[in-house]
Design a protein around this motif. Sequence first.
Motif, PDB file in Angstrom:
ATOM      1  N   VAL A   1      47.494  33.188  65.571  1.00 37.61           N
ATOM      2  CA  VAL A   1      47.829  32.528  64.341  1.00 37.61           C
ATOM      3  C   VAL A   1      47.890  33.934  63.305  1.00 37.61           C
ATOM      4  CG1 VAL A   1      45.424  32.546  62.804  1.00 37.61           C
ATOM      5  CG2 VAL A   1      45.444  31.624  65.121  1.00 37.61           C
ATOM      6  N   PRO A   2      48.450  33.877  62.605  1.00 39.26           N
ATOM      7  CA  PRO A   2      49.018  35.105  61.740  1.00 39.26           C
ATOM      8  C   PRO A   2      47.853  35.014  60.539  1.00 39.26           C
ATOM      9  CG  PRO A   2      49.749  32.710  60.611  1.00 39.26           C
ATOM     10  CD  PRO A   2      49.015  32.456  62.300  1.00 39.26           C
ATOM     11  N   ALA A   3      48.116  36.708  60.711  1.00 37.14           N
ATOM     12  CA  ALA A   3      46.650  37.067  59.166  1.00 37.14           C
ATOM     13  C   ALA A   3      47.401  36.454  58.198  1.00 37.14           C
ATOM     14  CB  ALA A   3      47.064  38.800  59.330  1.00 37.14           C
ATOM     15  N   ILE A   4      45.566  36.217  57.951  1.00 36.06           N
ATOM     16  CA  ILE A   4      45.648  35.526  56.629  1.00 36.06           C
ATOM     17  C   ILE A   4      45.134  37.025  54.869  1.00 36.06           C
ATOM     18  CG2 ILE A   4      43.221  34.713  54.445  1.00 36.06           C
ATOM     19  CD1 ILE A   4      43.200  32.490  57.624  1.00 36.06           C
ATOM     20  N   GLU A   5      46.375  37.230  54.205  1.00 32.89           N
ATOM     21  CA  GLU A   5      45.785  37.833  53.410  1.00 32.89           C
ATOM     22  C   GLU A   5      44.872  37.595  52.424  1.00 32.89           C
ATOM     23  OE1 GLU A   5      48.532  40.521  50.231  1.00 32.89           O
ATOM     24  OE2 GLU A   5      49.563  39.142  51.587  1.00 32.89           O
ATOM     25  N   LEU A   6      43.699  38.951  52.198  1.00 31.23           N
ATOM     26  CA  LEU A   6      43.334  38.558  50.792  1.00 31.23           C
ATOM     27  C   LEU A   6      43.303  39.093  49.979  1.00 31.23           C
ATOM     28  CD1 LEU A   6      39.761  39.348  52.993  1.00 31.23           C
ATOM     29  CD2 LEU A   6      40.571  36.456  52.531  1.00 31.23           C
ATOM     30  N   ARG A   7      43.111  37.424  49.034  1.00 29.17           N
ATOM     31  CA  ARG A   7      43.870  38.051  47.586  1.00 29.17           C
ATOM     32  C   ARG A   7      43.062  38.245  46.358  1.00 29.17           C
ATOM     33  NH1 ARG A   7      46.002  36.426  43.356  1.00 29.17           N
ATOM     34  NH2 ARG A   7      45.553  33.105  43.877  1.00 29.17           N
ATOM     35  N   GLU A   8      42.343  39.453  45.049  1.00 28.68           N
ATOM     36  CA  GLU A   8      41.509  39.313  44.002  1.00 28.68           C
ATOM     37  C   GLU A   8      41.883  37.952  43.349  1.00 28.68           C
ATOM     38  OE1 GLU A   8      39.206  42.142  41.415  1.00 28.68           O
ATOM     39  OE2 GLU A   8      41.474  43.134  43.090  1.00 28.68           O
ATOM     40  N   ILE A   9      41.396  37.471  43.376  1.00 27.69           N
ATOM     41  CA  ILE A   9      41.713  36.902  42.373  1.00 27.69           C
ATOM     42  C   ILE A   9      40.993  37.295  40.643  1.00 27.69           C
ATOM     43  CG2 ILE A   9      41.290  34.451  40.902  1.00 27.69           C
ATOM     44  CD1 ILE A   9      40.606  32.997  43.585  1.00 27.69           C
ATOM     45  N   LYS A  10      42.030  37.874  39.842  1.00 25.95           N
ATOM     46  CA  LYS A  10      41.379  37.848  38.433  1.00 25.95           C
ATOM     47  C   LYS A  10      41.264  36.355  37.718  1.00 25.95           C
ATOM     48  CE  LYS A  10      42.494  42.323  39.748  1.00 25.95           C
ATOM     49  NZ  LYS A  10      42.848  44.144  38.961  1.00 25.95           N
ATOM     50  N   MET A  11      40.847  37.567  36.410  1.00 26.97           N
ATOM     51  CA  MET A  11      40.921  35.794  35.399  1.00 26.97           C
ATOM     52  C   MET A  11      41.008  36.830  34.226  1.00 26.97           C
ATOM     53  SD  MET A  11      40.476  33.362  36.681  1.00 26.97           S
ATOM     54  CE  MET A  11      40.487  32.474  35.254  1.00 26.97           C
ATOM     55  N   ASP A  12      42.075  35.740  33.053  1.00 30.18           N
ATOM     56  CA  ASP A  12      42.014  36.513  31.568  1.00 30.18           C
ATOM     57  C   ASP A  12      41.462  36.020  31.071  1.00 30.18           C
ATOM     58  OD1 ASP A  12      44.135  38.720  32.059  1.00 30.18           O
ATOM     59  OD2 ASP A  12      45.747  37.437  31.572  1.00 30.18           O
ATOM     60  N   LEU A  13      40.144  36.340  29.804  1.00 33.89           N
ATOM     61  CA  LEU A  13      39.991  35.996  28.737  1.00 33.89           C
ATOM     62  C   LEU A  13      39.673  36.141  27.295  1.00 33.89           C
ATOM     63  CD1 LEU A  13      36.357  37.365  30.541  1.00 33.89           C
ATOM     64  CD2 LEU A  13      37.352  35.390  30.751  1.00 33.89           C
ATOM     65  N   GLN A  14      39.722  35.183  26.656  1.00 34.48           N
ATOM     66  CA  GLN A  14      39.997  34.957  25.255  1.00 34.48           C
ATOM     67  C   GLN A  14      39.027  35.288  24.743  1.00 34.48           C
ATOM     68  OE1 GLN A  14      43.422  31.618  25.177  1.00 34.48           O
ATOM     69  NE2 GLN A  14      44.791  33.078  24.955  1.00 34.48           N
ATOM     70  N   LEU A  15      37.951  35.633  23.752  1.00 36.38           N
ATOM     71  CA  LEU A  15      37.568  35.555  22.763  1.00 36.38           C
ATOM     72  C   LEU A  15      37.691  35.699  21.603  1.00 36.38           C
ATOM     73  CD1 LEU A  15      36.162  39.211  23.663  1.00 36.38           C
ATOM     74  CD2 LEU A  15      35.878  37.366  25.293  1.00 36.38           C
ATOM     75  N   LEU A  16      37.150  33.924  20.945  1.00 36.87           N
ATOM     76  CA  LEU A  16      36.957  33.459  19.726  1.00 36.87           C
ATOM     77  C   LEU A  16      35.490  33.011  19.147  1.00 36.87           C
ATOM     78  CD1 LEU A  16      39.121  31.977  17.769  1.00 36.87           C
ATOM     79  CD2 LEU A  16      38.805  30.259  18.197  1.00 36.87           C
ATOM     80  N   PRO A  17      35.473  33.682  18.012  1.00 32.19           N
ATOM     81  CA  PRO A  17      34.700  33.869  17.178  1.00 32.19           C
ATOM     82  C   PRO A  17      34.060  32.817  16.593  1.00 32.19           C
ATOM     83  CG  PRO A  17      36.161  35.745  16.682  1.00 32.19           C
ATOM     84  CD  PRO A  17      36.288  35.310  17.129  1.00 32.19           C
ATOM     85  N   ILE A  18      32.781  31.983  16.381  1.00 32.23           N
ATOM     86  CA  ILE A  18      33.121  31.192  15.371  1.00 32.23           C
ATOM     87  C   ILE A  18      31.462  31.277  14.862  1.00 32.23           C
ATOM     88  CG2 ILE A  18      31.893  28.829  16.513  1.00 32.23           C
ATOM     89  CD1 ILE A  18      32.616  28.535  18.509  1.00 32.23           C
ATOM     90  N   SER A  19      31.141  31.258  13.457  1.00 30.14           N
ATOM     91  CA  SER A  19      30.333  31.115  12.467  1.00 30.14           C
ATOM     92  C   SER A  19      31.060  30.902  11.199  1.00 30.14           C
ATOM     93  CB  SER A  19      30.644  33.100  12.149  1.00 30.14           C
ATOM     94  OG  SER A  19      30.008  33.229  11.054  1.00 30.14           O
ATOM     95  N   ARG A  20      29.488  30.807  11.030  1.00 27.35           N
ATOM     96  CA  ARG A  20      29.399  30.496   9.388  1.00 27.35           C
ATOM     97  C   ARG A  20      28.557  30.849   8.512  1.00 27.35           C
ATOM     98  NH1 ARG A  20      28.959  24.444   9.972  1.00 27.35           N
ATOM     99  NH2 ARG A  20      31.236  24.506   9.552  1.00 27.35           N
ATOM    100  N   ILE A  21      28.466  31.005   7.621  1.00 26.15           N
ATOM    101  CA  ILE A  21      27.700  31.966   6.476  1.00 26.15           C
ATOM    102  C   ILE A  21      28.031  30.989   5.450  1.00 26.15           C
ATOM    103  CG2 ILE A  21      27.224  34.070   6.077  1.00 26.15           C
ATOM    104  CD1 ILE A  21      28.284  35.709   8.120  1.00 26.15           C
ATOM    105  N   GLY A  22      26.561  30.755   4.647  1.00 23.44           N
ATOM    106  CA  GLY A  22      26.728  30.864   3.504  1.00 23.44           C
ATOM    107  C   GLY A  22      27.720  29.279   2.826  1.00 23.44           C
TER     108      GLY A  22
END
Length: 276
Positions: free
Chosen positions: A1-22
């Motif tokens: 059985v071939p060895a299974i390579e474990l890979r860390e999963i990484k995520m990118d995050l996009q931040l978007l402000p939502i705002s209404r003032i006055g």
Amino acid sequence: VPAIELREIKMDLQLLPISRIGGKDQTSIPGLYSPEMPRRPARGRHADRLILYLEIAGSISISGENTQRLLTNLAKVYYKTPGSVTTAMRKVAEALNEKLLQLNMKSPDGGIQGAGILTILTLRGDDLFIAQSGHTHAYLISAKETRHVHDIGSAGRGLGVGQTTPIYYSQAQLKANDTVLISYSPPSGWSTATLAGLYSKDPHTIHQHLLNQTNIDFSALLIDASPGAGNIQLLKPQAKSRAPIAIPPGQLDEQSVSISQTEQIGIEGTIPATDQ
């Protein structure tokens, strides 16, 4: 059985402000900060990407410049604290609680003038750790479910109102197209049922949809997850016909912070440096 390579999963995050003032839609929100990784973080911090979202409820007055200084120093506290993610998060909340409590005690009548409503988010791989202090809400929108994270019993009234530092921890494993919404005062129409339909929509579409759903003033942080290298981008909403344009992390529009300046604020040195 071939060895299974474990890979860390990484995520990118996009931040978007939502705002209404006055009644006017804004392109940024005060108190949002995502620092670059320092060159020498403490043990246990090397894989962490940090997001701080602070709102001040009440009449404590902090200028835009001092808000940025405060958040910068809170980020330093985080990256200088070794150990678990929750340990570093608590150090940040304790440091802010101490500073705001000092400001409250300096008020003419000695009473509580305001409280800090703080959300701390740490991205590690595809895990998102959330710490909430005060009356703040988090909505986690995924293909499987939509969760509402809010526990006023643990998160308390906010920071700076007492010696005890209230904090509520939660965690989520992010997948591509997941969305997170953070808000201190979300519109009454927000619920797990009404927000579930936003899954997999692009950030700009969600941004405009949520603004179109209400006429009231409110602020929120929209976080969009996608596979990547663990990067965080701060997006700036543009005209309705245009997509958001990325701007460097940690660089916010200081005009978004309209609180008057009364005192220079900094917490550097209040928490001993613990890294070597």
